[in-house]
Every structure is written in structure tokens, then in C-alpha cells.
Design an enzyme around this catalytic site. Structure first.
Site, PDB file in Angstrom:
ATOM      1  CE  LYS A  45      -3.273   2.996   0.476  1.00 44.45           C
ATOM      2  NZ  LYS A  45      -4.146   3.328  -0.690  1.00 44.45           N
ATOM      3  CG  ASN A  69     -10.337   4.129  -4.188  1.00 47.93           C
ATOM      4  OD1 ASN A  69      -9.681   4.807  -3.404  1.00 47.93           O
ATOM      5  ND2 ASN A  69      -9.963   3.935  -5.443  1.00 47.93           N
ATOM      6  CG  LEU A  73      -2.146   8.197   0.389  1.00 49.97           C
ATOM      7  CD1 LEU A  73      -1.251   9.434   0.424  1.00 49.97           C
ATOM      8  CD2 LEU A  73      -1.299   6.941   0.495  1.00 49.97           C
ATOM      9  CB  CYS A 128      -2.938   9.517  -4.275  1.00 52.40           C
ATOM     10  SG  CYS A 128      -4.350   9.273  -3.155  1.00 52.40           S
ATOM     11  CG  ASN A 191      -3.621   5.583  -9.160  1.00 54.79           C
ATOM     12  OD1 ASN A 191      -4.626   5.129  -8.648  1.00 54.79           O
ATOM     13  ND2 ASN A 191      -2.559   5.941  -8.452  1.00 54.79           N
ATOM     14  N   GLY A 219     -11.601  -1.161 -12.488  1.00 53.09           N
ATOM     15  CA  GLY A 219     -12.354  -2.329 -12.938  1.00 53.09           C
ATOM     16  C   GLY A 219     -12.662  -2.285 -14.421  1.00 53.09           C
ATOM     17  N   GLY A 248      -8.625  -2.628 -15.354  1.00 52.88           N
ATOM     18  CA  GLY A 248      -9.660  -3.357 -16.070  1.00 52.88           C
ATOM     19  C   GLY A 248      -9.400  -4.828 -16.283  1.00 52.88           C
TER      20      GLY A 248
HETATM   21  O1  LIG Z   1      -7.359   6.794  -1.783  1.00 51.71           O
HETATM   22  C1  LIG Z   1      -6.288   6.134  -1.877  1.00 51.71           C
HETATM   23  O2  LIG Z   1      -5.604   5.721  -0.916  1.00 51.71           O
HETATM   24  C2  LIG Z   1      -5.848   5.862  -3.283  1.00 51.71           C
HETATM   25  N1  LIG Z   1      -6.806   5.471  -4.160  1.00 51.71           N
HETATM   26  C3  LIG Z   1      -6.544   5.291  -5.500  1.00 51.71           C
HETATM   27  O3  LIG Z   1      -7.437   4.932  -6.305  1.00 51.71           O
HETATM   28  N2  LIG Z   1      -5.282   5.489  -5.955  1.00 51.71           N
HETATM   29  C4  LIG Z   1      -4.274   5.879  -5.137  1.00 51.71           C
HETATM   30  O4  LIG Z   1      -3.129   6.065  -5.618  1.00 51.71           O
HETATM   31  C5  LIG Z   1      -4.560   6.064  -3.732  1.00 51.71           C
HETATM   32 CL1  LIG Z   1      -3.275   6.529  -2.673  1.00 51.71          CL
END
Ligand SMILES: O=C(O)c1[nH]c(=O)[nH]c(=O)c1Cl
Length: 309
Positions: A45, A69, A73, A128, A191, A219, A248
Site C-alpha cells: 500500500k 474508492n 491514503l 493519488c 491509477n 475495474g 480493467g
Molecule cells: O485513496 C487512496 O488511498 C488511493 N486510491 C486510488 O485509487 N489510488 C491511489 O493512488 C490512492 Cl493513494
């Protein structure tokens, strides 16, 4: 039939791994990926210098054709993941992901990693989308050049960057022009597609709590964008910069398509979250079947061989 790849001198016997953020928050989750048949590596992570609770729940949910999501972080801090990868790195080459909230944090973490016994690959997360008030660094080409310039003044171990999806041909040109100026071992693309919105049809409400419901999507729904980013960067990047294709993947055919676009390794996020680490052996079996159908005996037989019309 061989499913091998090489990044920065590290030989991978299998080409599948988790996407950072999925099945990699705790040592228990990481061990499940480490030992999963079909998985050739793992990534931790994305770490900040110390523990972060992240955003309020619900912050990850299934939605039609994928997931959304806004985790924010959450992580156990760099030391937790650095200790894990140092302990396990004799088993197979491992990736350590970092995502400092500032350039200072990223440089401090890289100095610590440089001085440590870690002998694997760092994935610098520049993408992110879910930290309120923090833009995705890799959408700012000057900021991206600035941090990589400072990193490579002292960091000598293999390092790659996790990129957000780009949606403009000129942006592919611009980010490749920056990345080609640095001795990167790899890029991982993509990402999640940031700041999307999903609505619950029962309640007419957003589906996640943070940021008024805005979050990154992954996805099935992101595969066309993921394949485009793998292909565009493969065509533009120095061949010495390898590519981890993400986005995906739910079947062996999807893995095959990432490789056809130029990927060396392929990572799985959303569908790993849904199916669990057993997905890796299924994907490997399906990929081998697809290769057999086409008469290919190694990934080199077709990697990057996407046909145009
Ligand atoms: O909300 C997150 O932790 C997150 N969620 C993502 O979809 N990509 C990322 O690089 C990160 Cl760091």
C-alpha cells in the site's frame, strides 16, 4: 511456455501482481499475495512517513462495471512496509510504493529507503486522486520533472512511477518527454480514473462518504483507458523504461491485451478485491490458453505487437 519478464535486472517468473492499494494494507494480506500461485510479485500500500487513518468509511464500494474508492491514503507508515519487503525480498523481487503528501516527505522516505537493506523496486505514486486539497502530481508536468530531478540526485536503486490516466494525445507526448529524461526502471499505468461519481439507485445517494461521493474508479469500466495509456507510453518511452499495465483486468484475455499494448508486468486491483488472490492462478491459466490458441510460447512473441489498420 514461459511467462517471464525483466525489470532493472530483476527476473520475474510470473507477470501478475496486485495493484497498490488492494490486498496490501497488512502483512497478512501481503503474505496472501506473496504465496498466491500465478503472482510473480507484490506491491505494498502506498506509504506516507507515518500511519494515516485515511478518509471516513464507506470509502470503497462495488458499482456497475467496477469499483469506486476514496480511501484517502490510509496506511501503516513507511517503516511497516519497508520492514516487510526487506524480510521477504529473498523470495521474489518486490515493489514498495510510497506516496508522500509533499515533495519533502517523498525525498525523506527515499533517503531512508536508499540507506536501508531494501533490494527491490520503489513505485513512486504520483497519482493519488483522493487526498483532499492535494492535486495529482503527475497532472503537473513541471512538478513531475522537479521531483524526479531531486530524486535522481541521490536515489540509485530501481525506481518507477505510478501514473494517472491521461486523456489527451499531447499529454501523452508531454509526460513521456519528462519521463524519458530520467533513468526510470518502469512506469505503472494507470491509477484509478479520479473523481468520478456513482449513485445508489435505491437511495438516490452517492455511494462513498468522502469528498461528497467523488472517488477514483477501477475495474472493467476503465480497461479502454488503461490499454490506451499502456500503448501510448510504450510507443513514446525509452525501451529501457518498462511498463506495468494496470486497469480493467478480469480475464486472461485482458492480461493478453495489456501485453499486446506493451506491458511487461500486469497488475490487478478491483477484481482482486472482489475475487481474492485465487484470481492470479485463474488469470495465468486463461492467459496461457490465449497464448496457446495463438501459437505463442513466450510473452516476447507478442508483447507490443498490437496491429493497426
Ligand atoms: O485513496 C487512496 O488511498 C488511493 N486510491 C486510488 O485509487 N489510488 C491511489 O493512488 C490512492 Cl493513494
Amino acid at each position: 511456455t514461459t511467462l517471464t519478464a525483466n525489470i532493472a535486472g530483476f527476473e520475474f517468473d510470473d507477470i501478475l501482481l496486485n495493484a497498490a492499494g488492494v490486498y496490501c494494507m497488512t502483512t497478512e494480506e501481503l503474505d496472501q499475495v506473496l504465496t498466491a500461485p500465478g503472482a510473480g510479485s507484490l506491491v505494498t500500500k502506498s506509504a506516507t512517513p507515518s500511519f494515516r487513518a485515511g478518509n471516513p468509511a464507506p470509502r470503497f464500494t462495488k458499482m456497475p462495471l467496477g469499483s469506486i474508492n476514496s480511501m484517502g491514503l490510509p496506511n501503516n507508515g513507511l517503516d511497516y512496509y519497508l520492514d516487510y519487503v526487506i524480510t521477504k525480498q529473498a523470495v521474489k523481487p518486490l515493489f514498495l510504493s510510497i506516496a508522500g503528501l509533499t515533495k519533502t516527505d517523498n525525498l525523506a522516505m527515499l533517503h531512508q529507503i536508499q540507506a536501508s537493506n531494501f533490494n527491490g523496486l520503489v513505485e513512486l505514486n504520483l497519482s493519488c486522486p483522493n487526498v483532499p486539497g492535494k492535486p495529482q502530481t503527475a497532472y503537473d508536468f513541471d512538478a513531475t520533472r522537479a521531483i524526479l530531478t531531486e530524486v535522481f540526485q541521490f536515489y540509485t536503486k530501481p525506481l518507477g512511477v505510478k501514473l494517472p490516466p491521461y486523456f489527451d494525445i499531447v499529454h501523452f507526448d508531454m509526460v513521456a518527454a519528462v519521463l524519458n529524461d530520467f533513468p526510470l526502471a518502469f512506469v505503472n499505468t494507470i491509477n484509478s480514473i479520479g473523481n468520478a461519481l456513482a449513485i445508489d439507485p435505491e437511495t438516490d445517494s452517492v455511494m462513498i462518504a468522502p469528498k461528497g461521493g467523488f472517488g477514483g474508479i477501477g475495474g472493467e469500466i476503465v480497461k479502454p483507458t488503461a490499454l490506451a495509456n499502456v500503448r501510448a507510453l510504450r510507443l513514446r518511452l525509452n525501451p529501457a523504461i518498462k511498463i506495468i499495465g494496470t486497469g480493467g483486468v478480469q480475464t486472461g484475455r485482458d492480461v493478453y491485451e495489456h501485453i499486446l499494448c506493451g506491458a511487461d508486468l500486469v497488475s490487478v486491483g478491483t477484481n482482486l478485491a472482489f475475487e481474492g488472490p485465487a484470481i492470479f492462478d485463474r488469470l495465468k491459466t486463461e492467459l496461457l490458453a490465449e497464448m496457446a490458441k495463438k501459437g505463442y510460447r513466450s510473452l516476447a512473441d507478442f508483447r507490443g505487437n498490437l496491429q493497426t489498420l
